[in-house]
Structure formats: structure tokens, C-alpha cells
Scaffold this motif. Structure first.
Motif, PDB file in Angstrom:
ATOM      1  N   ASP A   1      81.031 -27.621  38.924  1.00 41.24           N
ATOM      2  CA  ASP A   1      80.536 -26.420  39.580  1.00 41.24           C
ATOM      3  C   ASP A   1      81.167 -25.204  38.921  1.00 41.24           C
ATOM      4  O   ASP A   1      82.403 -25.080  38.902  1.00 41.24           O
ATOM      5  CB  ASP A   1      80.892 -26.475  41.070  1.00 41.24           C
ATOM      6  CG  ASP A   1      80.261 -25.338  41.852  1.00 41.24           C
ATOM      7  OD1 ASP A   1      79.875 -24.325  41.240  1.00 41.24           O
ATOM      8  OD2 ASP A   1      80.165 -25.461  43.087  1.00 41.24           O
ATOM      9  N   PRO A   2      80.382 -24.283  38.370  1.00 43.46           N
ATOM     10  CA  PRO A   2      80.954 -23.107  37.715  1.00 43.46           C
ATOM     11  C   PRO A   2      81.761 -22.238  38.669  1.00 43.46           C
ATOM     12  O   PRO A   2      82.733 -21.610  38.269  1.00 43.46           O
ATOM     13  CB  PRO A   2      79.732 -22.370  37.167  1.00 43.46           C
ATOM     14  CG  PRO A   2      78.568 -22.897  37.940  1.00 43.46           C
ATOM     15  CD  PRO A   2      78.916 -24.296  38.270  1.00 43.46           C
ATOM     16  N   ASP A   3      81.360 -22.191  39.946  1.00 41.58           N
ATOM     17  CA  ASP A   3      82.127 -21.415  40.917  1.00 41.58           C
ATOM     18  C   ASP A   3      83.497 -22.044  41.155  1.00 41.58           C
ATOM     19  O   ASP A   3      84.496 -21.334  41.325  1.00 41.58           O
ATOM     20  CB  ASP A   3      81.370 -21.305  42.237  1.00 41.58           C
ATOM     21  CG  ASP A   3      80.226 -20.298  42.166  1.00 41.58           C
ATOM     22  OD1 ASP A   3      80.309 -19.371  41.333  1.00 41.58           O
ATOM     23  OD2 ASP A   3      79.256 -20.440  42.922  1.00 41.58           O
ATOM     24  N   ALA A   4      83.545 -23.356  41.172  1.00 42.00           N
ATOM     25  CA  ALA A   4      84.826 -24.041  41.349  1.00 42.00           C
ATOM     26  C   ALA A   4      85.745 -23.743  40.169  1.00 42.00           C
ATOM     27  O   ALA A   4      86.954 -23.536  40.343  1.00 42.00           O
ATOM     28  CB  ALA A   4      84.599 -25.547  41.491  1.00 42.00           C
ATOM     29  N   ALA A   5      85.170 -23.724  38.957  1.00 38.52           N
ATOM     30  CA  ALA A   5      85.967 -23.409  37.776  1.00 38.52           C
ATOM     31  C   ALA A   5      86.426 -21.958  37.798  1.00 38.52           C
ATOM     32  O   ALA A   5      87.539 -21.637  37.389  1.00 38.52           O
ATOM     33  CB  ALA A   5      85.151 -23.691  36.510  1.00 38.52           C
ATOM     34  N   LEU A   6      85.573 -21.062  38.284  1.00 41.97           N
ATOM     35  CA  LEU A   6      85.895 -19.637  38.305  1.00 41.97           C
ATOM     36  C   LEU A   6      87.002 -19.318  39.308  1.00 41.97           C
ATOM     37  O   LEU A   6      87.946 -18.594  38.990  1.00 41.97           O
ATOM     38  CB  LEU A   6      84.642 -18.827  38.646  1.00 41.97           C
ATOM     39  CG  LEU A   6      84.828 -17.311  38.834  1.00 41.97           C
ATOM     40  CD1 LEU A   6      85.361 -16.669  37.554  1.00 41.97           C
ATOM     41  CD2 LEU A   6      83.515 -16.673  39.256  1.00 41.97           C
ATOM     42  N   PHE A   7      86.901 -19.884  40.506  1.00 43.00           N
ATOM     43  CA  PHE A   7      87.844 -19.534  41.567  1.00 43.00           C
ATOM     44  C   PHE A   7      89.056 -20.448  41.656  1.00 43.00           C
ATOM     45  O   PHE A   7      90.017 -20.136  42.358  1.00 43.00           O
ATOM     46  CB  PHE A   7      87.120 -19.497  42.916  1.00 43.00           C
ATOM     47  CG  PHE A   7      86.174 -18.335  43.063  1.00 43.00           C
ATOM     48  CD1 PHE A   7      86.647 -17.075  43.383  1.00 43.00           C
ATOM     49  CD2 PHE A   7      84.810 -18.503  42.852  1.00 43.00           C
ATOM     50  CE1 PHE A   7      85.777 -15.998  43.512  1.00 43.00           C
ATOM     51  CE2 PHE A   7      83.932 -17.440  42.983  1.00 43.00           C
ATOM     52  CZ  PHE A   7      84.420 -16.173  43.307  1.00 43.00           C
ATOM     53  N   GLY A   8      89.023 -21.570  40.969  1.00 46.80           N
ATOM     54  CA  GLY A   8      90.187 -22.448  40.963  1.00 46.80           C
ATOM     55  C   GLY A   8      90.559 -22.915  42.357  1.00 46.80           C
ATOM     56  O   GLY A   8      89.728 -23.403  43.122  1.00 46.80           O
ATOM     57  N   ARG A   9      91.836 -22.728  42.727  1.00 45.96           N
ATOM     58  CA  ARG A   9      92.321 -23.216  44.015  1.00 45.96           C
ATOM     59  C   ARG A   9      91.787 -22.405  45.192  1.00 45.96           C
ATOM     60  O   ARG A   9      91.991 -22.785  46.339  1.00 45.96           O
ATOM     61  CB  ARG A   9      93.846 -23.196  44.029  1.00 45.96           C
ATOM     62  CG  ARG A   9      94.458 -24.216  43.083  1.00 45.96           C
ATOM     63  CD  ARG A   9      95.920 -24.429  43.362  1.00 45.96           C
ATOM     64  NE  ARG A   9      96.474 -25.471  42.519  1.00 45.96           N
ATOM     65  CZ  ARG A   9      97.716 -25.930  42.627  1.00 45.96           C
ATOM     66  NH1 ARG A   9      98.517 -25.408  43.537  1.00 45.96           N
ATOM     67  NH2 ARG A   9      98.161 -26.875  41.830  1.00 45.96           N
ATOM     68  N   LEU A  10      91.140 -21.292  44.932  1.00 45.72           N
ATOM     69  CA  LEU A  10      90.524 -20.525  46.020  1.00 45.72           C
ATOM     70  C   LEU A  10      89.213 -21.165  46.486  1.00 45.72           C
ATOM     71  O   LEU A  10      88.677 -20.787  47.526  1.00 45.72           O
ATOM     72  CB  LEU A  10      90.245 -19.086  45.565  1.00 45.72           C
ATOM     73  CG  LEU A  10      91.463 -18.227  45.211  1.00 45.72           C
ATOM     74  CD1 LEU A  10      91.006 -16.861  44.724  1.00 45.72           C
ATOM     75  CD2 LEU A  10      92.382 -18.081  46.413  1.00 45.72           C
ATOM     76  N   TRP A  11      88.699 -22.109  45.692  1.00 45.31           N
ATOM     77  CA  TRP A  11      87.421 -22.752  46.008  1.00 45.31           C
ATOM     78  C   TRP A  11      87.666 -24.042  46.775  1.00 45.31           C
ATOM     79  O   TRP A  11      88.600 -24.774  46.454  1.00 45.31           O
ATOM     80  CB  TRP A  11      86.653 -23.034  44.711  1.00 45.31           C
ATOM     81  CG  TRP A  11      85.246 -23.496  44.936  1.00 45.31           C
ATOM     82  CD1 TRP A  11      84.801 -24.784  44.963  1.00 45.31           C
ATOM     83  CD2 TRP A  11      84.119 -22.671  45.185  1.00 45.31           C
ATOM     84  NE1 TRP A  11      83.463 -24.829  45.204  1.00 45.31           N
ATOM     85  CE2 TRP A  11      83.007 -23.536  45.352  1.00 45.31           C
ATOM     86  CE3 TRP A  11      83.915 -21.294  45.301  1.00 45.31           C
ATOM     87  CZ2 TRP A  11      81.737 -23.067  45.614  1.00 45.31           C
ATOM     88  CZ3 TRP A  11      82.655 -20.815  45.555  1.00 45.31           C
ATOM     89  CH2 TRP A  11      81.567 -21.692  45.712  1.00 45.31           C
ATOM     90  N   PRO A  12      86.849 -24.367  47.782  1.00 43.01           N
ATOM     91  CA  PRO A  12      85.693 -23.601  48.256  1.00 43.01           C
ATOM     92  C   PRO A  12      86.120 -22.378  49.067  1.00 43.01           C
ATOM     93  O   PRO A  12      87.148 -22.402  49.744  1.00 43.01           O
ATOM     94  CB  PRO A  12      84.941 -24.607  49.138  1.00 43.01           C
ATOM     95  CG  PRO A  12      86.013 -25.542  49.623  1.00 43.01           C
ATOM     96  CD  PRO A  12      86.998 -25.658  48.496  1.00 43.01           C
ATOM     97  N   LEU A  13      85.325 -21.315  48.984  1.00 48.40           N
ATOM     98  CA  LEU A  13      85.647 -20.071  49.654  1.00 48.40           C
ATOM     99  C   LEU A  13      85.440 -20.203  51.153  1.00 48.40           C
ATOM    100  O   LEU A  13      84.491 -20.833  51.608  1.00 48.40           O
ATOM    101  CB  LEU A  13      84.768 -18.930  49.114  1.00 48.40           C
ATOM    102  CG  LEU A  13      84.826 -18.676  47.610  1.00 48.40           C
ATOM    103  CD1 LEU A  13      83.842 -17.578  47.238  1.00 48.40           C
ATOM    104  CD2 LEU A  13      86.243 -18.314  47.168  1.00 48.40           C
TER     105      LEU A  13
END
Length: 228
Positions: A171-183
Motif C-alpha cells: 500500500d503506497p499510503d502505508a509506505a508514505l506514513f510508516g508507523r502512523l499508518w493506518p491513520l
């Protein structure tokens, strides 16, 4: 006596009331934000990554100044000198719009802080326009998200470049936000990460329907920010 560079200085932060004026400027890397902090100690330029999250305007509040240092950089055919303040935190109370004169008080040719960090500030123009310009060096961009670990949390060891299997459906969002994901319903970004990654997170949060509450310094889903 030699003056240590800003990152090498070790001083106790001070808390001062003041007004932070933010201006959004469009550059070749997209919009970037620069600030000017007016306090009883003086007026200082502020270009901390934290400012990338905030809308243009004038913010009253209290500011934790980590250190103050001189800075010079090339602009056009000359050099620009300024006194900067590095912030360790701030508490904002209110926001007002910039007047036209206040917006114009910022240099229109201000250098994007990202270019300063990458060491790619524009040099002075050559004396002869006919002289062919050398091709710009290719910037490595294999991993622009240097670190997405929230402040105060130990970062995991860097993964090998070969760890991701070809054709991985990560998931590109998971890669972008790192440990902040899932939001969750609200999220506080870590401004100590790479500035490019921070800008990408800010842009993505807007696309996902989040908005910044500048008082809490947290991003929340806009539906929650609407009055009941």
C-alpha cells in the motif's frame, strides 16, 4: 572565537511571546512556506519543516526558540544574509490574514528550504548567456522517504533495497506514513522526518479529507471539524 554552526550549539531553549508570519511561495518543487517571527528579542526568519503544515497568515502565540544563528545563501547574482531562529515548539492562539504589504515584505526569490538541505541552491547566472549550461547532476531518488518514524520512537533498522519483492502490492499510503499508518480520526505528523516526505504526507492528508487544527497541531478528518 569561532561560532559553532546551528546544529552544534547547545543552549537552553527560551519561551517568548510573539507573532509568526507565514508566507507560501511557489517554487519549482511546488509551494513552500517561510516564516518571520517577531518577538521582543528581535525579528528572525524561520524555515523549520514544521511550518510546511500551516496556512499562510499571522499567528499569535508563544514560541520555544532553540537557537538563533546567522545564515547566508546565494540568490540571483548575489548573496542574501539573514538571522534565523530554530523553533523547538510553539503554542498558537489565533490567526489573521496577511495584508498585501505584509505578503510583499517577503522576498519573492526566497530559496526553497528543501533546496538548501539538498545543496541545490541556484547559482549566479553566467556572464555569457551563449555559454552552454552544464547538465544538472541527477539526484538520487530511490528512497525519498528517509524516515517516517514519529519523534521519540526508536527507528527500526533500515531495510535492504532488495527486501521488497518485484511486483509487491504494498500500500503506497502505508509506505508514505510508516508507523502512523493506518491513520486514525486524527494524526500528528513528525516534522523531524525528511522534508520531502513531510510534504508528501501533508498533500496526501488533504486528499484523504483531513484538515489541520493549528491550535492542537493535529490533522483531523474534516467532518469532525464541522460545527454540530
Amino acid at each position: 572565537m569561532a561560532v559553532p554552526s546551528a546544529p552544534e550549539q547547545s543552549v537552553s531553549p527560551i519561551i517568548v511571546p510573539g507573532q509568526l508570519t507565514l508566507r507560501t511561495i511557489r517554487g519549482k518543487n511546488g509551494p513552500f512556506t517561510v516564516g518571520r517571527l517577531a518577538t521582543h528579542l528581535g525579528v528572525f526568519e524561520v524555515k523549520d519543516p514544521e511550518l510546511e503544515q500551516y496556512a499562510e497568515g499571522k499567528y499569535d502565540g508563544e514560541f520555544v526558540i532553540r537557537y538563533i544563528f546567522p545564515k547566508s545563501y546565494p540568490v540571483g547574482g548575489g548573496m542574501r544574509f539573514e538571522i534565523r531562529a530554530s523553533l523547538d515548539g510553539m503554542t498558537l492562539n489565533g490567526i489573521d490574514k496577511l495584508s498585501r504589504d505584509e505578503a510583499r515584505s517577503f522576498a519573492s526569490q526566497d530559496v526553497d528550504p528543501l533546496e538548501e538541505e539538498l545543496g541545490t541552491q541556484p547559482a549566479a547566472k553566467p556572464a555569457r548567456a551563449s555559454r552552454p549550461a552544464k547538465p544538472a547532476p541527477v539526484q538520487a531518488s530511490a528512497d525519498p522517504l528517509v524516515d517516517t518514524t514519529p519523534f521519540g520512537v526508536d527507528a527500526p533498522p533500515p531495510a535492504s533495497s532488495s527486501s521488497a519483492a518485484p511486483g509487491s502490492a504494498e500500500d503506497p499510503d502505508a509506505a508514505l506514513f510508516g508507523r502512523l499508518w493506518p491513520l486514525g480520526e486524527s494524526v500528528k505528523l513528525d516534522s523531524t522526518i525528511d522534508r520531502r516526505a513531510l510534504r508528501a504526507q501533508i498533500a496526501r492528508l488533504g486528499e484523504l479529507g483531513f484538515a489541520l487544527n493549528f491550535k492542537t497541531q493535529e490533522w483531523s478528518r474534516q467532518a469532525e471539524l464541522q460545527p454540530v
